[in-house]
Design an enzyme around this catalytic site. Sequence first.
Site, PDB file in Angstrom:
ATOM      1  CE  LYS A  64      -3.109  54.300  25.167  1.00  0.00           C
ATOM      2  NZ  LYS A  64      -3.775  53.243  25.954  1.00  0.00           N
ATOM      3  CG  ASP A 105      -0.586  48.896  24.964  1.00  0.00           C
ATOM      4  OD1 ASP A 105       0.450  48.498  25.526  1.00  0.00           O
ATOM      5  OD2 ASP A 105      -1.673  49.076  25.562  1.00  0.00           O
ATOM      6  CE  LYS A 125      -2.400  45.750  25.548  1.00  0.00           C
ATOM      7  NZ  LYS A 125      -3.427  45.778  26.606  1.00  0.00           N
ATOM      8  CG  ASP A 169      -3.479  51.673  22.843  1.00  0.00           C
ATOM      9  OD1 ASP A 169      -4.619  52.060  23.148  1.00  0.00           O
ATOM     10  OD2 ASP A 169      -2.599  51.375  23.684  1.00  0.00           O
ATOM     11  CG  ASP A 190      -1.186  46.375  29.075  1.00  0.00           C
ATOM     12  OD1 ASP A 190      -0.973  47.197  28.152  1.00  0.00           O
ATOM     13  OD2 ASP A 190      -1.984  45.428  28.987  1.00  0.00           O
ATOM     14  CD  GLU A 204      -0.234  51.709  27.254  1.00  0.00           C
ATOM     15  OE1 GLU A 204      -0.462  50.788  28.058  1.00  0.00           O
ATOM     16  OE2 GLU A 204      -1.019  52.022  26.351  1.00  0.00           O
ATOM     17  NE  ARG A 219      -4.039  53.801  33.674  1.00  0.00           N
ATOM     18  CZ  ARG A 219      -4.902  52.961  34.256  1.00  0.00           C
ATOM     19  NH1 ARG A 219      -5.086  53.007  35.567  1.00  0.00           N
ATOM     20  NH2 ARG A 219      -5.589  52.110  33.538  1.00  0.00           N
TER      21      ARG A 219
HETATM   22  N1  BES Z   1      -4.726  50.148  25.286  1.00  0.00           N
HETATM   23  C1  BES Z   1      -5.115  49.400  26.415  1.00  0.00           C
HETATM   24  C2  BES Z   1      -6.625  49.380  26.620  1.00  0.00           C
HETATM   25  C3  BES Z   1      -7.416  48.572  25.632  1.00  0.00           C
HETATM   26  C4  BES Z   1      -7.434  47.200  25.700  1.00  0.00           C
HETATM   27  C5  BES Z   1      -8.152  49.205  24.663  1.00  0.00           C
HETATM   28  C6  BES Z   1      -8.181  46.471  24.790  1.00  0.00           C
HETATM   29  C7  BES Z   1      -8.896  48.490  23.765  1.00  0.00           C
HETATM   30  C8  BES Z   1      -8.915  47.099  23.826  1.00  0.00           C
HETATM   31  C9  BES Z   1      -4.483  49.980  27.668  1.00  0.00           C
HETATM   32  O1  BES Z   1      -3.223  50.511  27.513  1.00  0.00           O
HETATM   33  C10 BES Z   1      -4.391  48.876  28.651  1.00  0.00           C
HETATM   34  O2  BES Z   1      -3.658  47.956  28.407  1.00  0.00           O
HETATM   35  N2  BES Z   1      -5.128  48.968  29.740  1.00  0.00           N
HETATM   36  C11 BES Z   1      -5.141  47.948  30.714  1.00  0.00           C
HETATM   37  C12 BES Z   1      -5.164  48.598  32.063  1.00  0.00           C
HETATM   38  C13 BES Z   1      -4.948  47.642  33.194  1.00  0.00           C
HETATM   39  C14 BES Z   1      -3.531  47.111  33.156  1.00  0.00           C
HETATM   40  C15 BES Z   1      -5.219  48.361  34.483  1.00  0.00           C
HETATM   41  C16 BES Z   1      -6.397  47.104  30.481  1.00  0.00           C
HETATM   42  O3  BES Z   1      -7.437  47.658  30.120  1.00  0.00           O
HETATM   43  O4  BES Z   1      -6.303  45.883  30.630  1.00  0.00           O
HETATM   44 ZN    ZN Z   2      -2.750  51.182  25.649  1.00  0.00          ZN
HETATM   45 MN    MN Z   3      -1.736  49.029  27.711  1.00  0.00          MN
END
Ligand code: BES
Ligand code: ZN
Ligand code: MN
Length: 495
Positions: free
Chosen positions: A262, A267, A274, A285, A344, A346, A348
Amino acid sequence: MQLKIVGGDLAKAKTPCLILGVYDKHKRSAPAAAVDEASDGAITQLLRKGDLDGGKGLLLAYDLPGIAAERVLLLGLGKRKECNRGTLTKALGTALSRLGEHRVTKALLALPDDLDDYAGVRAAALKAAEGAYRYEQTKPPKADAPPLLERFELWVAPAQHAGAERAVAHAEAIGAGVALARELGNLPGNICTPTYLAERATALADQLGALSTEVLDEDAMAELGMGALLSVSRGSRQPAKLIKMTYQGAAADAKPIVLVGKGLTFDAGGISIKPAGEMDEMKYDMAGGASVFGAMVAAVRMGLPINLIGVVAASENLPGGAANKPGDVVTSLSGQTIEILNTDAEGRLILCDALTYVERFEPAVVLDMATLTGACIIALGKHPSGLFTSDDTLAKEITAAGEAADDRVWRLPLWDDYQQQLDTNFADMANIGGREAGAVTAACFLSRFTKAYPWAHLDIAGTAWVKGKEKGATGRPVPLLSELLIRRSGVAAAD
Ligand code: BES
Ligand code: ZN
Ligand code: MN
């Protein structure tokens, strides 16, 4: 930084600093005992002063009689019976930063007798190599900053020389991979864009003859039908890139190991934006992508007899007029449709198209690395990466490689029971699965695109960088990946 294996008489070794291991109760490692004898018991006398009676800590001594080294650094390794590779590398880390404070840039470590095998030498050499990395690109060091280590020698008993030479070569290669992954991770999002990553991959191919790079731009991805990946980059002015790096170290017909990363260079969450706090950390990210770069470099520099393909799906995720909106439905390269309930989620979306894309390489195995979910950090914290696979043999292989490389993973379930959380009335699947088991449902989403080959997913959200005063990229899981590639290549670890 230079790494070198040395032998011969330790008492005569000319070095700014000779590092010797000692244990609790004034016990000396074999090399420390040899130096002690050559100096007429000077080390025994030092130990009697009691500074290291706790078994841990450091003691720096100058001008020992009969010893050519300018300094001797006694390294407390705790109880002899409990001392292992981990104890050594931890103590060595402290020792090397102490040397920096003394402005010492060259040192010789005499490895304790039971830690001078391939694994011990590699771990110590890698620790030294990692200590010699410093982020400087947007903050050059001040004149009085501690200098970095320039030369690190390791003394091993003669019987261990062949294994030690190989270990040092591997440590150099893995160290270069880790340093590259850290540097790419640490670079800010306004420098490290998808286009920048693509340029770095192209430059790597120029630099390393055995590597070739191909970059797919958005037109090429649209042509293929990567509707999920492209839906993410539409919200950003930075065009997405799909970066493919190839290393052929084995016969052309040997199935390749495929690494997918990834590479989200920033992000912000998109329309499901966020919160502001710590959002800067989302420059990391792309750490999964960075680990693909690192593992490629390590494999090439080790000259492993394997075929390896690295694919980095690179994009930004920003809010914008053309960005994904909650409720949008996109069609992935696999033909499966996805309802985007949270923009968010994204990672996947870009990974699913990359994972379908790599089917064409008929992989022996596919590993993907992604800072995929905050939920993984809640589940496991910052010590292990999350491992997901339905293949028990592959899970064992990855777990063992992580243990051996001190870059551990912990397996979480990928049971079908969780799949229904992705159900929606408007597409084949939703891109989120609710509050429960967020790391698992993210992996379940990816699993729907990986039916054509053996596959494992590493969620590195908790391990790819550290917070706080030492904030920075760790380069994980490059050590794990390198270990796995060494093992898969059939190159025996030790001669
Ligand atoms: N890149 C983030 C995951 C992340 C968050 C990694 C904080 C490290 C620290 C990912 O793209 C994301 O935002 N995931 C969301 C998924 C949710 C919307 C289902 C998350 O983890 O909040
Ligand atoms: Zn992300
Ligand atoms: Mn995200």
